[in-house]
Scaffold this active site. Sequence first.
Site, PDB file in Angstrom:
ATOM      1  N   CYS A  75       0.950  -1.176   0.098  1.00 49.66           N
ATOM      2  CA  CYS A  75       0.225  -0.073  -0.176  1.00 49.66           C
ATOM      3  C   CYS A  75       0.565   1.150   0.062  1.00 49.66           C
ATOM      4  O   CYS A  75       1.436   1.558   0.743  1.00 49.66           O
ATOM      5  CB  CYS A  75      -1.159  -0.158   1.536  1.00 49.66           C
ATOM      6  SG  CYS A  75      -2.142   1.129   1.741  1.00 49.66           S
ATOM      7  N   CYS A  81      -1.432   5.883   7.060  1.00 53.18           N
ATOM      8  CA  CYS A  81      -2.259   5.457   7.350  1.00 53.18           C
ATOM      9  C   CYS A  81      -2.655   4.692   8.547  1.00 53.18           C
ATOM     10  O   CYS A  81      -1.529   3.921   9.299  1.00 53.18           O
ATOM     11  CB  CYS A  81      -3.400   4.656   6.066  1.00 53.18           C
ATOM     12  SG  CYS A  81      -5.176   3.777   6.262  1.00 53.18           S
ATOM     13  N   CYS A  84      -3.779  -0.261   8.734  1.00 54.24           N
ATOM     14  CA  CYS A  84      -3.293  -1.728   8.653  1.00 54.24           C
ATOM     15  C   CYS A  84      -1.417  -1.377   9.223  1.00 54.24           C
ATOM     16  O   CYS A  84      -1.230  -0.458   9.472  1.00 54.24           O
ATOM     17  CB  CYS A  84      -2.463  -1.533   7.234  1.00 54.24           C
ATOM     18  SG  CYS A  84      -4.012  -2.470   6.730  1.00 54.24           S
ATOM     19  N   CYS A 161      -7.512   0.774  -1.111  1.00 56.05           N
ATOM     20  CA  CYS A 161      -7.868   1.092   0.239  1.00 56.05           C
ATOM     21  C   CYS A 161      -8.205  -1.603  -1.062  1.00 56.05           C
ATOM     22  O   CYS A 161      -8.322  -1.741  -0.178  1.00 56.05           O
ATOM     23  CB  CYS A 161      -8.565   1.233   1.202  1.00 56.05           C
ATOM     24  SG  CYS A 161      -8.333  -0.280   2.388  1.00 56.05           S
ATOM     25  N   GLN A 285     -20.411  -8.521  11.588  1.00 51.50           N
ATOM     26  CA  GLN A 285     -19.252  -8.531  11.406  1.00 51.50           C
ATOM     27  C   GLN A 285     -18.594  -8.064  10.014  1.00 51.50           C
ATOM     28  O   GLN A 285     -19.384  -8.541   8.412  1.00 51.50           O
ATOM     29  CB  GLN A 285     -18.422  -9.897  11.006  1.00 51.50           C
ATOM     30  CG  GLN A 285     -18.880 -10.551  13.032  1.00 51.50           C
ATOM     31  CD  GLN A 285     -17.370  -9.992  13.839  1.00 51.50           C
ATOM     32  OE1 GLN A 285     -16.975  -9.935  13.400  1.00 51.50           O
ATOM     33  NE2 GLN A 285     -17.735 -10.380  14.968  1.00 51.50           N
ATOM     34  N   TYR A 314     -25.076 -10.850  25.033  1.00 48.86           N
ATOM     35  CA  TYR A 314     -24.983  -9.790  24.109  1.00 48.86           C
ATOM     36  C   TYR A 314     -24.514 -10.152  22.265  1.00 48.86           C
ATOM     37  O   TYR A 314     -23.690 -10.733  21.444  1.00 48.86           O
ATOM     38  CB  TYR A 314     -22.865  -9.539  24.466  1.00 48.86           C
ATOM     39  CG  TYR A 314     -22.841  -9.376  25.669  1.00 48.86           C
ATOM     40  CD1 TYR A 314     -22.816  -8.075  25.528  1.00 48.86           C
ATOM     41  CD2 TYR A 314     -21.602 -10.556  25.828  1.00 48.86           C
ATOM     42  CE1 TYR A 314     -22.337  -7.554  27.062  1.00 48.86           C
ATOM     43  CE2 TYR A 314     -21.342  -9.896  27.475  1.00 48.86           C
ATOM     44  CZ  TYR A 314     -20.926  -8.713  28.141  1.00 48.86           C
ATOM     45  OH  TYR A 314     -21.043  -8.209  28.856  1.00 48.86           O
ATOM     46  N   GLU A 335     -29.227  -8.663  24.797  1.00 50.59           N
ATOM     47  CA  GLU A 335     -28.401  -7.786  24.276  1.00 50.59           C
ATOM     48  C   GLU A 335     -28.936  -5.956  24.719  1.00 50.59           C
ATOM     49  O   GLU A 335     -30.670  -6.323  24.981  1.00 50.59           O
ATOM     50  CB  GLU A 335     -28.807  -7.593  22.975  1.00 50.59           C
ATOM     51  CG  GLU A 335     -28.176  -6.272  21.879  1.00 50.59           C
ATOM     52  CD  GLU A 335     -26.172  -6.001  22.612  1.00 50.59           C
ATOM     53  OE1 GLU A 335     -26.570  -4.739  23.098  1.00 50.59           O
ATOM     54  OE2 GLU A 335     -26.262  -7.019  22.349  1.00 50.59           O
ATOM     55  N   ASP A 383     -19.954 -13.148  23.590  1.00 49.20           N
ATOM     56  CA  ASP A 383     -19.604 -12.370  22.619  1.00 49.20           C
ATOM     57  C   ASP A 383     -19.645 -10.923  22.742  1.00 49.20           C
ATOM     58  O   ASP A 383     -20.529 -10.100  22.781  1.00 49.20           O
ATOM     59  CB  ASP A 383     -19.949 -12.912  21.242  1.00 49.20           C
ATOM     60  CG  ASP A 383     -19.291 -12.012  20.281  1.00 49.20           C
ATOM     61  OD1 ASP A 383     -18.326 -11.379  20.155  1.00 49.20           O
ATOM     62  OD2 ASP A 383     -20.434 -12.169  18.768  1.00 49.20           O
ATOM     63  N   CYS A 410     -13.090 -10.444  20.952  1.00 50.08           N
ATOM     64  CA  CYS A 410     -11.999  -9.597  20.074  1.00 50.08           C
ATOM     65  C   CYS A 410     -10.793  -9.083  20.695  1.00 50.08           C
ATOM     66  O   CYS A 410     -10.640  -8.300  20.056  1.00 50.08           O
ATOM     67  CB  CYS A 410     -13.279  -8.887  19.482  1.00 50.08           C
ATOM     68  SG  CYS A 410     -13.821  -7.766  20.310  1.00 50.08           S
TER      69      CYS A 410
END
Length: 453
Positions: A75, A81, A84, A161, A285, A314, A335, A383, A410
């Site tokens: 890139c 940026c 990443c 991108c 997602q 969640y 939730e 989650d 995550c």
Amino acid sequence: MKTPVTKNDRLTVHIEDLTHDGAGVAKVDGYPLFIQGGLPNETAEVHVLKTLKNYGFAKLKNIIEPSPYRVDAPCPVFGECGGCQLQHLSYEGQLAWKENMVRNVMKRIGKIDAPVLPVKGMEKSWEYRNKSQIPFALEDGQVLSGFYQSKSHRIADTNTCLIQSDEADRLMRAVKEHALELDLIPYNEETKKGQLRHLVVRKGRATKEVMVVLVTKHAKLSKKDAIIELIREVEPNVTSIMQNVNNRNTNVIFGDETNTVWGKSVIEDLIGDVRFEISARSFYQVNPVQTEVLYKQALDYAQLSGTETVIDAYCGIGTISLFLAQQAKQVLGVEIVPQAIEDAKRNAELNGFTNTYFEAGPAEEVIPKWYKEGKKADVLVVDPPRKGCDEALLTTIIEQRPKRVVYVSCNPATLARDLRILEDGGYKTMEVQPVDMFPQTTHVEAVAIILLT
């Protein structure tokens, strides 16, 4: 206290690891130096830029012994940026580092000795994002678009991108080229003037449907017909053009008002055989290929035979819930966001599921209520967001004692912390499976199976 290095020192160091934002870590007499662009197992010459009491920062000047995994980042704005962090590390190297990182936080933070399996990676580690949120700016009469620089609200201007879809690239370039003639003057955070704040592009991987969301300061689109014509001409698969109005002085992307400009108000996509409706602001997602891998792992750890009651804390818009409902007797989802619960109910109806029930509220309050009503979980799935499970929910799990807990995470650090709490409460972590949802970045997700001892 005197540090072992001082500003402007020129040193030769061995880089041992990476930070969570992708900087190399070297230690000089135990003192950490953070080196942007450095990779583990490299020997390099660095220039010390700044020293603080417990750590310092240095600039990479010369790589003496490169990592065997070092590659040229493809890139043109890599390093500028902030999207990443690992394009200079081969994908094989990224997976190896992520596996090691998950293993280390399990031991260091959680004192967990369960096996950490090799990361499940992608066959194609580019163009995986099905959602792009693109900011715009106006500088010296030129429209800039791209993504924010690291730790900044200045835009790294680019026309493409490598981790987002071709559709998002084409739409970004078209809006950038024609923004001024369409009266979509980029919004200025300092002067509070301008109209266009963000362009959001969502794509259904399975259905190929594309949604375009213009996030604007004001509701009026003075050249609405021309905007619709441009978007449809550039991307024939667009089925939904939406406008979100955000007139607040905030860096939050979306405002409260969302209107349909053209076409449908939702697009659809499939995860496995389960169909979902996605609105402009739905959580969904961003890597659909790996989402299926992640959810199949959760389903495998749930070990469902068709007789179990599953509670999904969640639950969001019901993505994991409906995946589990294919093999469970019933799934109860909770939730705290009411709109997400409405989306979950609609998605269950869309797929013809009659064995699901969704309720809005804090999980730590709703789940004990369900238990009092006789709705007890054989399997409990969590989650949570990056901050991990609410402490009250962990206490609820320990008190209610479901036999099997599947934790989808995550953030490996908060996963390790929460697993420690559950183990102290009578559970045992059996296995942790990392899944690479975000290639070219330092993020990694993981699924853990925890059993009552």
